[in-house]
Design a protein around this motif. Structure first.
Motif, PDB file in Angstrom:
ATOM      1  N   LEU A  67       0.841  -1.199   0.000  1.00  0.00           N
ATOM      2  CA  LEU A  67       0.000   0.000   0.000  1.00  0.00           C
ATOM      3  C   LEU A  67       0.873   1.246   0.000  1.00  0.00           C
ATOM      4  N   PRO A  68       0.381   2.347  -0.563  1.00  0.00           N
ATOM      5  CA  PRO A  68       1.239   3.524  -0.761  1.00  0.00           C
ATOM      6  C   PRO A  68       1.509   4.330   0.500  1.00  0.00           C
ATOM      7  N   HIS A  69       0.801   4.102   1.601  1.00  0.00           N
ATOM      8  CA  HIS A  69       1.001   4.933   2.787  1.00  0.00           C
ATOM      9  C   HIS A  69       1.051   4.032   4.029  1.00  0.00           C
ATOM     10  N   PRO A  70       1.915   4.365   5.008  1.00  0.00           N
ATOM     11  CA  PRO A  70       1.985   3.541   6.228  1.00  0.00           C
ATOM     12  C   PRO A  70       0.667   3.467   6.980  1.00  0.00           C
ATOM     13  N   ALA A  71      -0.132   4.549   6.936  1.00  0.00           N
ATOM     14  CA  ALA A  71      -1.413   4.525   7.644  1.00  0.00           C
ATOM     15  C   ALA A  71      -2.362   3.483   7.030  1.00  0.00           C
ATOM     16  N   LEU A  72      -2.311   3.410   5.699  1.00  0.00           N
ATOM     17  CA  LEU A  72      -3.135   2.407   5.042  1.00  0.00           C
ATOM     18  C   LEU A  72      -2.657   0.993   5.382  1.00  0.00           C
ATOM     19  N   GLU A  73      -1.325   0.829   5.499  1.00  0.00           N
ATOM     20  CA  GLU A  73      -0.802  -0.484   5.873  1.00  0.00           C
ATOM     21  C   GLU A  73      -1.228  -0.875   7.273  1.00  0.00           C
ATOM     22  N   ASP A  74      -1.182   0.089   8.203  1.00  0.00           N
ATOM     23  CA  ASP A  74      -1.630  -0.196   9.572  1.00  0.00           C
ATOM     24  C   ASP A  74      -3.123  -0.526   9.607  1.00  0.00           C
TER      25      ASP A  74
END
Length: 312
Positions: A212-219
């Protein structure tokens, strides 16, 4: 809260003996009277034939167990049906072949040169042809039952009845009652439940989270995957398939009309319903004939799957 929300829920008393046969005389049905009458006539004929040979007390002593068995057969019940009907079904089941195979004609025995551990092949019990009530599926999606008419299948959704207010529950009950009163032929509601496994969805989320392009989305993806795994571990999730079968012995056009009216009437109960096409009808019949495989969802309502564009 409106006044209608305070009204008491509708209650309908359904008698348990709605299909009980009419009582003809002495509190007995015609079937029970026939059994007792035939038994009495047979005993009377035996008495007239043996009156000069058998003493009356001996004959009466022999008649007591016969009359008791006839009375028990006439009035007894097993599994909600008459004992005579139950015994007849048990006798038919005992004599019915245990192995059925699809065949258009009679099963030919094995050649004489075939041998097994039980002896020559022609001594083995032959399987019987499998005869299903459904002859096929028409172009309109109707199940052809031959001389018994046709059946239309309707896929229906469920309704969260317990979460509604008493007024809303009364409206749903009234709408369902209107559909029942509109029926002029047999109808059946089949509810099948299939276990839903969410672990594979959680695994797919967890495996694709690093891309995923952003760490927040990964979390968020990892958090949602953990939620799905925890939900699958703590709960037994079920997906219910509701199928309404409407049968008519008239023309196929009448069956089509009945299925369309069923969809219209159920829509008034906030039930999402649709008539099954030939492919969906075939899949529904296949699932009913193989319950261990689980019901196959109609093509219009597939099991949710993750797509590349909707992973979250």
């Amino acid at each position: 809260m409106s006044r209608r929300d305070d009204e008491a829920p509708m209650r309908a008393r359904v008698p348990a003996d709605v299909e009980r046969a009419d009582r003809v005389a002495f509190g007995l049905t015609a079937r029970q009277l026939v059994i007792l009458t035939i038994t009495g006539l047979v005993l009377y004929a035996a008495w007239t034939a043996l009156v000069r040979v058998v003493p009356p007390l001996v004959f009466a002593a022999c008649c007591v167990p016969i009359l008791g068995a006839a009375f028990f057969l006439a009035v007894g019940r097993r599994d909600g049906i008459g004992l005579d009907v139950w015994l007849l079904a048990a006798w038919r089941h005992r004599r019915a072949p245990r192995q059925l195979v699809p065949s258009e004609g009679p099963i030919t025995p094995a050649p004489a040169w075939v041998t097994t551990t039980r002896g020559p092949g022609d001594r083995l019990p032959l399987p019987a042809p499998l005869r299903l009530p459904a002859k096929g599926i028409t172009a309109d999606g109707l199940v052809d039952l031959g001389p018994d008419g046709t059946t239309g299948l309707v896929a229906a959704s469920t309704v969260a009845f317990g979460l509604r207010t008493p007024a809303e529950q009364n409206g749903l009950v009234a709408g369902f009652a209107r559909w029942l009163h509109s029926l002029d032929g047999p109808a059946q509601i089949l509810v099948r439940a299939q276990r839903v496994d969410l672990t594979h969805l959680g695994d797919r989320l967890a495996s694709r989270a690093p891309s995923l392009p952003h760490p927040a989305l990964e979390d968020a993806a990892h958090s949602h995957a953990e939620f799905l795994d925890d939900l699958a571990a703590r709960r037994e999730l079920l997906h219910r398939h509701v199928t309404v079968a409407v049968r008519s012995t008239r023309s196929p056009g009448n069956t089509t009309h009945q299925t369309a009216e069923t969809v219209r009437a159920l829509s008034g109960c906030e039930v999402a319903a649709r008539v099954l096409d030939p492919l969906d009808a075939a899949a529904t019949l296949a699932g009913a004939l193989n319950p261990s495989a689980g019901p196959s969802p109609p093509r219009g309502r597939p099991v949710p799957e993750l797509d590349e564009s909707e992973e979250l």
